[in-house]
Write a protein that holds these residues in place. Structure first.
Motif, PDB file in Angstrom:
ATOM      1  N   ALA A   1       0.834  -1.208   0.000  1.00 29.38           N
ATOM      2  CA  ALA A   1       0.000   0.000   0.000  1.00 29.38           C
ATOM      3  C   ALA A   1       0.869   1.259   0.000  1.00 29.38           C
ATOM      4  O   ALA A   1       0.617   2.192  -0.769  1.00 29.38           O
ATOM      5  N   VAL A   2       1.909   1.286   0.828  1.00 31.76           N
ATOM      6  CA  VAL A   2       2.819   2.437   0.867  1.00 31.76           C
ATOM      7  C   VAL A   2       3.505   2.592  -0.493  1.00 31.76           C
ATOM      8  O   VAL A   2       3.623   3.703  -1.019  1.00 31.76           O
ATOM      9  N   HIS A   3       3.940   1.494  -1.062  1.00 32.56           N
ATOM     10  CA  HIS A   3       4.592   1.497  -2.370  1.00 32.56           C
ATOM     11  C   HIS A   3       3.647   2.060  -3.443  1.00 32.56           C
ATOM     12  O   HIS A   3       4.044   2.920  -4.237  1.00 32.56           O
ATOM     13  N   ALA A   4       2.412   1.590  -3.456  1.00 36.46           N
ATOM     14  CA  ALA A   4       1.440   2.025  -4.463  1.00 36.46           C
ATOM     15  C   ALA A   4       1.094   3.499  -4.313  1.00 36.46           C
ATOM     16  O   ALA A   4       1.008   4.230  -5.311  1.00 36.46           O
ATOM     17  N   VAL A   5       0.910   3.956  -3.093  1.00 29.14           N
ATOM     18  CA  VAL A   5       0.583   5.370  -2.861  1.00 29.14           C
ATOM     19  C   VAL A   5       1.763   6.254  -3.264  1.00 29.14           C
ATOM     20  O   VAL A   5       1.588   7.270  -3.945  1.00 29.14           O
TER      21      VAL A   5
END
Length: 167
Positions: free
Chosen positions: A10-14
């Motif tokens: 999720a952090v990577h995608a955001v």
């Protein structure tokens, strides 16, 4: 956060979404080098480094690395060299390295969404409303960040009084 997305992904995608948006903003702006460029550029660089670092925690199902990890190593160097170039006044090199880094993240994005087994395409098929909300939140918050930087523009100096006005 989507229930099937670990925090790392999720952090990577955001961070990747913000990097794509802020990078496009930087490339499309006519005015470069001012306060807005520097602030948005710092946000973009932070996002890029987050994407790079988190990518090494995301592995294939068998625990291996892919071409995207090699792109992360390469991008770490291009972003870092681009920053160094800006700090040392080598603006053409700065522009080249960071523009290349931006197009690299776009290529990685295309590579990720082109594979139907990946989370974003799966979310588009299985949870389209969730994907729409996620994209809307990213666009809205990025828009607020860009609008907020408009406040950084220096105020215009008042015009000098004409000689006739002084007397």
């Amino acid at each position: 956060m989507h229930p099937e997305w670990p925090v790392l992904i999720a952090v990577h995608a955001v961070a990747a979404a913000y990097s794509i948006l802020f990078g496009a903003f930087q490339l499309l702006r006519r005015t470069k080098g001012g306060a807005v460029h520097r602030v948005i550029g710092r946000i973009w660089v932070a996002g890029m480094y987050i994407v790079i670092l988190t990518s090494f925690g995301i592995r294939t199902l068998n625990g291996g690395f892919t071409w995207l990890h090699a792109l992360s190593v390469f991008t770490f160097f291009t972003v870092s060299i681009g920053l160094w170039a800006a700090r040392t006044g080598r603006i053409p090199a700065h522009r080249s390295y960071l523009t290349g880094s931006y197009f690299g993240i776009l290529g990685a994005f295309v590579g990720v969404v082109a594979v139907p087994d990946r989370r974003i395409p799966q979310m588009a098929v299985n949870d389209l409303p969730g994907l729409v909300v996620w994209v809307a939140c990213i666009l809205l918050t990025a828009g607020f960040a860009v609008a907020g930087t408009a406040l950084l523009r220096p105020a215009r100096k008042p015009a000098e009084p004409a000689a006739a006005d002084v007397l």
